[in-house]
Design a protein around this motif. Structure first.
Motif, PDB file in Angstrom:
ATOM      1  N   LEU A   1       0.809  -1.213   0.000  1.00  0.00           N
ATOM      2  CA  LEU A   1       0.000   0.000   0.000  1.00  0.00           C
ATOM      3  C   LEU A   1       0.850   1.274   0.000  1.00  0.00           C
ATOM      4  O   LEU A   1       0.355   2.355   0.318  1.00  0.00           O
ATOM      5  CB  LEU A   1      -0.983   0.008   1.172  1.00  0.00           C
ATOM      6  N   ASP A   2       2.112   1.134  -0.372  1.00  0.00           N
ATOM      7  CA  ASP A   2       3.019   2.279  -0.481  1.00  0.00           C
ATOM      8  C   ASP A   2       3.113   2.643  -1.967  1.00  0.00           C
ATOM      9  O   ASP A   2       3.704   1.897  -2.754  1.00  0.00           O
ATOM     10  CB  ASP A   2       4.396   1.902   0.061  1.00  0.00           C
ATOM     11  N   PRO A   3       2.546   3.767  -2.381  1.00  0.00           N
ATOM     12  CA  PRO A   3       2.376   4.024  -3.815  1.00  0.00           C
ATOM     13  C   PRO A   3       3.590   4.680  -4.476  1.00  0.00           C
ATOM     14  O   PRO A   3       4.438   5.286  -3.821  1.00  0.00           O
ATOM     15  CB  PRO A   3       1.188   4.993  -3.844  1.00  0.00           C
ATOM     16  N   LYS A   4       3.659   4.538  -5.805  1.00  0.00           N
ATOM     17  CA  LYS A   4       4.480   5.477  -6.569  1.00  0.00           C
ATOM     18  C   LYS A   4       3.929   6.879  -6.300  1.00  0.00           C
ATOM     19  O   LYS A   4       2.737   7.024  -6.148  1.00  0.00           O
ATOM     20  CB  LYS A   4       4.359   5.167  -8.074  1.00  0.00           C
ATOM     21  N   PRO A   5       4.760   7.904  -6.187  1.00  0.00           N
ATOM     22  CA  PRO A   5       6.175   7.973  -6.548  1.00  0.00           C
ATOM     23  C   PRO A   5       7.150   7.653  -5.428  1.00  0.00           C
ATOM     24  O   PRO A   5       8.350   7.914  -5.586  1.00  0.00           O
ATOM     25  CB  PRO A   5       6.331   9.439  -6.949  1.00  0.00           C
ATOM     26  N   ASN A   6       6.704   7.103  -4.289  1.00  0.00           N
ATOM     27  CA  ASN A   6       7.626   6.764  -3.210  1.00  0.00           C
ATOM     28  C   ASN A   6       8.671   5.766  -3.706  1.00  0.00           C
ATOM     29  O   ASN A   6       8.392   4.917  -4.563  1.00  0.00           O
ATOM     30  CB  ASN A   6       6.864   6.193  -2.016  1.00  0.00           C
ATOM     31  N   ARG A   7       9.829   5.817  -3.167  1.00  0.00           N
ATOM     32  CA  ARG A   7      10.941   5.012  -3.665  1.00  0.00           C
ATOM     33  C   ARG A   7      10.806   3.517  -3.330  1.00  0.00           C
ATOM     34  O   ARG A   7      11.233   2.652  -4.101  1.00  0.00           O
ATOM     35  CB  ARG A   7      12.269   5.539  -3.103  1.00  0.00           C
ATOM     36  N   ALA A   8      10.198   3.216  -2.183  1.00  0.00           N
ATOM     37  CA  ALA A   8      10.163   1.836  -1.693  1.00  0.00           C
ATOM     38  C   ALA A   8       9.575   0.835  -2.699  1.00  0.00           C
ATOM     39  O   ALA A   8      10.143  -0.241  -2.897  1.00  0.00           O
ATOM     40  CB  ALA A   8       9.417   1.756  -0.365  1.00  0.00           C
ATOM     41  N   PRO A   9       8.431   1.126  -3.350  1.00  0.00           N
ATOM     42  CA  PRO A   9       7.898   0.125  -4.286  1.00  0.00           C
ATOM     43  C   PRO A   9       8.805  -0.121  -5.486  1.00  0.00           C
ATOM     44  O   PRO A   9       8.858  -1.245  -6.006  1.00  0.00           O
ATOM     45  CB  PRO A   9       6.544   0.701  -4.704  1.00  0.00           C
ATOM     46  N   TYR A  10       9.536   0.893  -5.929  1.00  0.00           N
ATOM     47  CA  TYR A  10      10.482   0.691  -7.025  1.00  0.00           C
ATOM     48  C   TYR A  10      11.615  -0.236  -6.583  1.00  0.00           C
ATOM     49  O   TYR A  10      12.036  -1.131  -7.332  1.00  0.00           O
ATOM     50  CB  TYR A  10      11.059   2.019  -7.500  1.00  0.00           C
ATOM     51  N   GLU A  11      12.117  -0.012  -5.382  1.00  0.00           N
ATOM     52  CA  GLU A  11      13.198  -0.850  -4.882  1.00  0.00           C
ATOM     53  C   GLU A  11      12.727  -2.286  -4.672  1.00  0.00           C
ATOM     54  O   GLU A  11      13.477  -3.237  -4.915  1.00  0.00           O
ATOM     55  CB  GLU A  11      13.755  -0.258  -3.589  1.00  0.00           C
ATOM     56  N   LYS A  12      11.481  -2.442  -4.254  1.00  0.00           N
ATOM     57  CA  LYS A  12      10.932  -3.782  -4.104  1.00  0.00           C
ATOM     58  C   LYS A  12      10.806  -4.462  -5.459  1.00  0.00           C
ATOM     59  O   LYS A  12      11.084  -5.659  -5.603  1.00  0.00           O
ATOM     60  CB  LYS A  12       9.561  -3.725  -3.410  1.00  0.00           C
ATOM     61  N   LEU A  13      10.422  -3.698  -6.481  1.00  0.00           N
ATOM     62  CA  LEU A  13      10.326  -4.240  -7.828  1.00  0.00           C
ATOM     63  C   LEU A  13      11.687  -4.756  -8.294  1.00  0.00           C
ATOM     64  O   LEU A  13      11.791  -5.863  -8.838  1.00  0.00           O
ATOM     65  CB  LEU A  13       9.812  -3.165  -8.784  1.00  0.00           C
ATOM     66  N   LEU A  14      12.725  -3.960  -8.092  1.00  0.00           N
ATOM     67  CA  LEU A  14      14.065  -4.389  -8.483  1.00  0.00           C
ATOM     68  C   LEU A  14      14.491  -5.625  -7.714  1.00  0.00           C
ATOM     69  O   LEU A  14      15.055  -6.576  -8.288  1.00  0.00           O
ATOM     70  CB  LEU A  14      15.069  -3.259  -8.232  1.00  0.00           C
ATOM     71  N   SER A  15      14.212  -5.641  -6.424  1.00  0.00           N
ATOM     72  CA  SER A  15      14.634  -6.752  -5.584  1.00  0.00           C
ATOM     73  C   SER A  15      13.955  -8.056  -5.980  1.00  0.00           C
ATOM     74  O   SER A  15      14.602  -9.107  -6.059  1.00  0.00           O
ATOM     75  CB  SER A  15      14.341  -6.435  -4.116  1.00  0.00           C
ATOM     76  N   GLU A  16      12.655  -7.997  -6.262  1.00  0.00           N
ATOM     77  CA  GLU A  16      11.908  -9.225  -6.528  1.00  0.00           C
ATOM     78  C   GLU A  16      12.075  -9.736  -7.948  1.00  0.00           C
ATOM     79  O   GLU A  16      11.938 -10.928  -8.193  1.00  0.00           O
ATOM     80  CB  GLU A  16      10.425  -9.015  -6.202  1.00  0.00           C
ATOM     81  N   THR A  17      12.358  -8.851  -8.882  1.00  0.00           N
ATOM     82  CA  THR A  17      12.508  -9.290 -10.273  1.00  0.00           C
ATOM     83  C   THR A  17      13.958  -9.503 -10.667  1.00  0.00           C
ATOM     84  O   THR A  17      14.241 -10.233 -11.618  1.00  0.00           O
ATOM     85  CB  THR A  17      11.905  -8.262 -11.248  1.00  0.00           C
ATOM     86  N   GLY A  18      14.880  -8.851  -9.950  1.00  0.00           N
ATOM     87  CA  GLY A  18      16.277  -8.918 -10.326  1.00  0.00           C
ATOM     88  C   GLY A  18      16.603  -8.145 -11.588  1.00  0.00           C
ATOM     89  O   GLY A  18      17.676  -8.327 -12.176  1.00  0.00           O
ATOM     90  N   LEU A  19      15.711  -7.273 -12.022  1.00  0.00           N
ATOM     91  CA  LEU A  19      15.938  -6.520 -13.257  1.00  0.00           C
ATOM     92  C   LEU A  19      17.095  -5.542 -13.083  1.00  0.00           C
ATOM     93  O   LEU A  19      17.383  -5.072 -11.989  1.00  0.00           O
ATOM     94  CB  LEU A  19      14.676  -5.786 -13.693  1.00  0.00           C
ATOM     95  N   ASN A  20      17.748  -5.267 -14.196  1.00  0.00           N
ATOM     96  CA  ASN A  20      18.805  -4.265 -14.228  1.00  0.00           C
ATOM     97  C   ASN A  20      18.181  -2.952 -14.676  1.00  0.00           C
ATOM     98  O   ASN A  20      17.721  -2.844 -15.810  1.00  0.00           O
ATOM     99  CB  ASN A  20      19.902  -4.688 -15.198  1.00  0.00           C
ATOM    100  N   PRO A  21      18.136  -1.933 -13.817  1.00  0.00           N
ATOM    101  CA  PRO A  21      17.459  -0.690 -14.207  1.00  0.00           C
ATOM    102  C   PRO A  21      18.081  -0.036 -15.439  1.00  0.00           C
ATOM    103  O   PRO A  21      17.381   0.645 -16.190  1.00  0.00           O
ATOM    104  CB  PRO A  21      17.601   0.197 -12.969  1.00  0.00           C
ATOM    105  N   LYS A  22      19.359  -0.260 -15.686  1.00  0.00           N
ATOM    106  CA  LYS A  22      20.001   0.340 -16.854  1.00  0.00           C
ATOM    107  C   LYS A  22      19.578  -0.339 -18.152  1.00  0.00           C
ATOM    108  O   LYS A  22      19.836   0.193 -19.233  1.00  0.00           O
ATOM    109  CB  LYS A  22      21.524   0.305 -16.691  1.00  0.00           C
ATOM    110  N   ASN A  23      18.914  -1.483 -18.027  1.00  0.00           N
ATOM    111  CA  ASN A  23      18.377  -2.180 -19.192  1.00  0.00           C
ATOM    112  C   ASN A  23      16.846  -2.168 -19.187  1.00  0.00           C
ATOM    113  O   ASN A  23      16.214  -3.054 -19.771  1.00  0.00           O
ATOM    114  CB  ASN A  23      18.864  -3.631 -19.243  1.00  0.00           C
ATOM    115  N   SER A  24      16.271  -1.176 -18.512  1.00  0.00           N
ATOM    116  CA  SER A  24      14.822  -1.133 -18.328  1.00  0.00           C
ATOM    117  C   SER A  24      14.243   0.189 -18.819  1.00  0.00           C
ATOM    118  O   SER A  24      14.925   1.216 -18.827  1.00  0.00           O
ATOM    119  CB  SER A  24      14.477  -1.320 -16.841  1.00  0.00           C
ATOM    120  N   ALA A  25      12.969   0.130 -19.207  1.00  0.00           N
ATOM    121  CA  ALA A  25      12.240   1.325 -19.633  1.00  0.00           C
ATOM    122  C   ALA A  25      10.932   1.399 -18.873  1.00  0.00           C
ATOM    123  O   ALA A  25      10.234   0.388 -18.721  1.00  0.00           O
ATOM    124  CB  ALA A  25      11.979   1.297 -21.135  1.00  0.00           C
ATOM    125  N   MET A  26      10.592   2.594 -18.394  1.00  0.00           N
ATOM    126  CA  MET A  26       9.374   2.809 -17.615  1.00  0.00           C
ATOM    127  C   MET A  26       8.474   3.780 -18.355  1.00  0.00           C
ATOM    128  O   MET A  26       8.884   4.880 -18.739  1.00  0.00           O
ATOM    129  CB  MET A  26       9.737   3.394 -16.242  1.00  0.00           C
TER     130      MET A  26
END
Length: 249
Positions: free
Chosen positions: A151-176
């Motif tokens: 229940l912590d929404p964008k634009p807060n940083r925490a959900p983005y960090e959770k997304l990276l942690s759970e998917t293992g995606l490389n943000p430099k190879n990602s598009a939003m």
């Protein structure tokens, strides 16, 4: 920042992209679709009943919560300690038939190399309903919703960090892809390519005046008024033919 339209667009920044992250509302479907209007009315109705105030006052209040806290729900939880389940069920109980099938978008998303995610401040149920109407359900690898985000929404940083942690995606190879510039600040800081989706051929593309400087923000890399067209531009640049990968669409 690239200009609206595609003449002279430089898509080389997308050469190594293998993760495609899409906001849901007003991004995967255009703002002219009736969905968000329905949800806004539902939110105002909920706030009015909760606080026993007129709907116009409730609308002003929820808009303030949205601006300050990222979502109306977050504001109501902080200011009034509400339980989120009833709110989420009420707000997303809408008529999804306003979303029309989009075979062109489906072909483009299907052809994107790598993983494709929906990352939304809405619910998974709502996202699935929209994806089904658009015809993209089979081309989305996962959906990350507001419940998943604790229940912590964008634009807060925490959900983005959770997304990276759970998917293992490389943000430099990602598009939003997002319709709100402020929701692209963290992705940009993480190293993602950022694309702001706006309504076509209009100046007033934002719901509130405080959003008006969005396209000029330094964390907005690209601006587009047509998601399918933008994606096809990327595919053309990368010499990927969607028709060879999606014969059934």
């Amino acid at each position: 920042m690239s200009a609206n339209g595609f003449a002279g667009y430089d898509f080389t920044a997308f050469d190594g992209i293998d993760t495609w992250i899409f906001d849901l509302d007003n991004t995967l479907y255009p703002p002219s679709t009736n969905l968000f209007k329905q949800m806004n009315e539902k939110m105002s109705d909920y706030v009015a009943r909760l606080l026993d105030i007129p709907v116009d006052e409730a609308t002003t209040l929820r808009e303030g919560y949205y601006k300050e806290h990222g979502t109306t729900l977050r504001g109501l939880m902080i200011e009034h300690d509400i339980h989120p389940d009833d709110f989420l069920e009420h707000v997303h109980n809408i008529d999804h038939t306003w979303v029309k099938p989009d075979p062109d978008l489906a072909r483009a998303i299907c052809a994107l190399p790598g993983k494709r995610y929906i990352f939304t401040n809405g619910t998974e149920k709502h996202a699935l309903a929209v994806a089904e109407r658009l015809g993209i359900t089979d081309h989305i690898d996962d959906i990350f919703d507001i419940v998943w985000a604790d229940l912590d929404p964008k634009p807060n940083r925490a959900p983005y960090e959770k997304l990276l942690s759970e998917t293992g995606l490389n943000p430099k190879n990602s598009a939003m892809f997002e319709d709100l510039a402020r929701n692209l600040k963290v992705p940009h800081d993480l190293g993602m390519q950022t694309i702001l989706m706006v309504p076509g051929h209009t100046k007033a593309v934002f719901q509130e005046s405080w959003q008006a400087k969005g396209p000029e923000a330094p964390h907005v890399g690209y601006v587009s008024d047509d998601l399918a067209k933008f994606l096809h531009g990327v595919l053309d640049h990368r010499e990927i033919d969607p028709s060879m990968l999606s014969q059934d669409l």
